[in-house]
Design an enzyme around this catalytic site. Structure first.
Site, PDB file in Angstrom:
ATOM      1  N   HIS A 213      11.764   2.382  -2.204  1.00  0.00           N
ATOM      2  CA  HIS A 213      10.444   2.875  -2.621  1.00  0.00           C
ATOM      3  C   HIS A 213       9.492   3.167  -1.458  1.00  0.00           C
ATOM      4  O   HIS A 213       8.380   3.644  -1.689  1.00  0.00           O
ATOM      5  CB  HIS A 213       9.791   1.845  -3.544  1.00  0.00           C
ATOM      6  CG  HIS A 213       9.486   0.560  -2.828  1.00  0.00           C
ATOM      7  ND1 HIS A 213      10.463  -0.372  -2.557  1.00  0.00           N
ATOM      8  CD2 HIS A 213       8.344   0.090  -2.282  1.00  0.00           C
ATOM      9  CE1 HIS A 213       9.922  -1.367  -1.883  1.00  0.00           C
ATOM     10  NE2 HIS A 213       8.641  -1.118  -1.702  1.00  0.00           N
TER      11      HIS A 213
ATOM     12  N   HIS B 102       4.894   5.665   1.057  1.00  0.00           N
ATOM     13  CA  HIS B 102       5.129   4.777  -0.082  1.00  0.00           C
ATOM     14  C   HIS B 102       5.309   5.642  -1.320  1.00  0.00           C
ATOM     15  O   HIS B 102       4.395   6.365  -1.713  1.00  0.00           O
ATOM     16  CB  HIS B 102       3.949   3.810  -0.257  1.00  0.00           C
ATOM     17  CG  HIS B 102       4.339   2.544  -0.936  1.00  0.00           C
ATOM     18  ND1 HIS B 102       4.574   2.460  -2.283  1.00  0.00           N
ATOM     19  CD2 HIS B 102       4.556   1.307  -0.436  1.00  0.00           C
ATOM     20  CE1 HIS B 102       4.901   1.225  -2.591  1.00  0.00           C
ATOM     21  NE2 HIS B 102       4.905   0.495  -1.481  1.00  0.00           N
TER      22      HIS B 102
END
Length: 148
Positions: A57, A72
């Site tokens: 992620h 992110h």
């Protein structure tokens, strides 16, 4: 000067609009954020450098000058435990700007009840060191901001 590219295509919304106080408050560092286009996509390396850290992620690329950029993919997406993400590089690997780093689907993140918004942060930078932040729509691989 370091040119940081958009890792994903979408609408530039700025860090203040990120639904997470750590990012929106600039606690991680200055930068901007992109509300990504929905559908399967590959998140790209925002600069030439070394993959310092990679999770499904999120990832950090460190340039030859030591400047590090965090990408992110969504907010609280660590809760997905990698589901819906596929890492395409290894830590320590050299990458060129624009190389695919993680395959993911922002629509699947949203369907899981999470925000797919992508903060792109210049780690350990002073806010005044960033300029020419992109606005509106960007394509993956286009200039996102400059880091003096």
């Amino acid at each position: 000067m370091t040119t940081v590219l958009a890792p994903v295509a979408g609408s530039v919304i700025g860090l203040a609009a990120v639904p997470d106080p750590v990012f929106s408050g600039g606690l991680v560092g200055p930068g901007t954020a992109i509300d990504p286009r929905r559908g399967a996509a590959e998140a790209l390396a925002p600069l030439d450098g070394t993959v310092f850290k990679v999770h499904p992620h999120a990832y950090v690329i460190v340039g030859a000058d030591g400047r590090a950029v965090l990408v992110h993919l969504g907010i609280d997406t660590v809760r997905l435990r990698g589901e819906g993400f596929r890492v395409l590089v290894r830590e320590g690997e050299q990458v060129v700007a624009g190389r695919p780093v993680v395959a993911w689907d922002p629509a699947a993140v949203e369907a899981a009840g999470l925000s797919p918004v992508c903060p792109v942060v210049a780690l350990e930078a002073r806010p005044e060191a960033l300029r020419a932040l992109a606005a509106g729509m960007v394509r993956a691989g286009e200039e996102l901001f400059l880091w003096d």
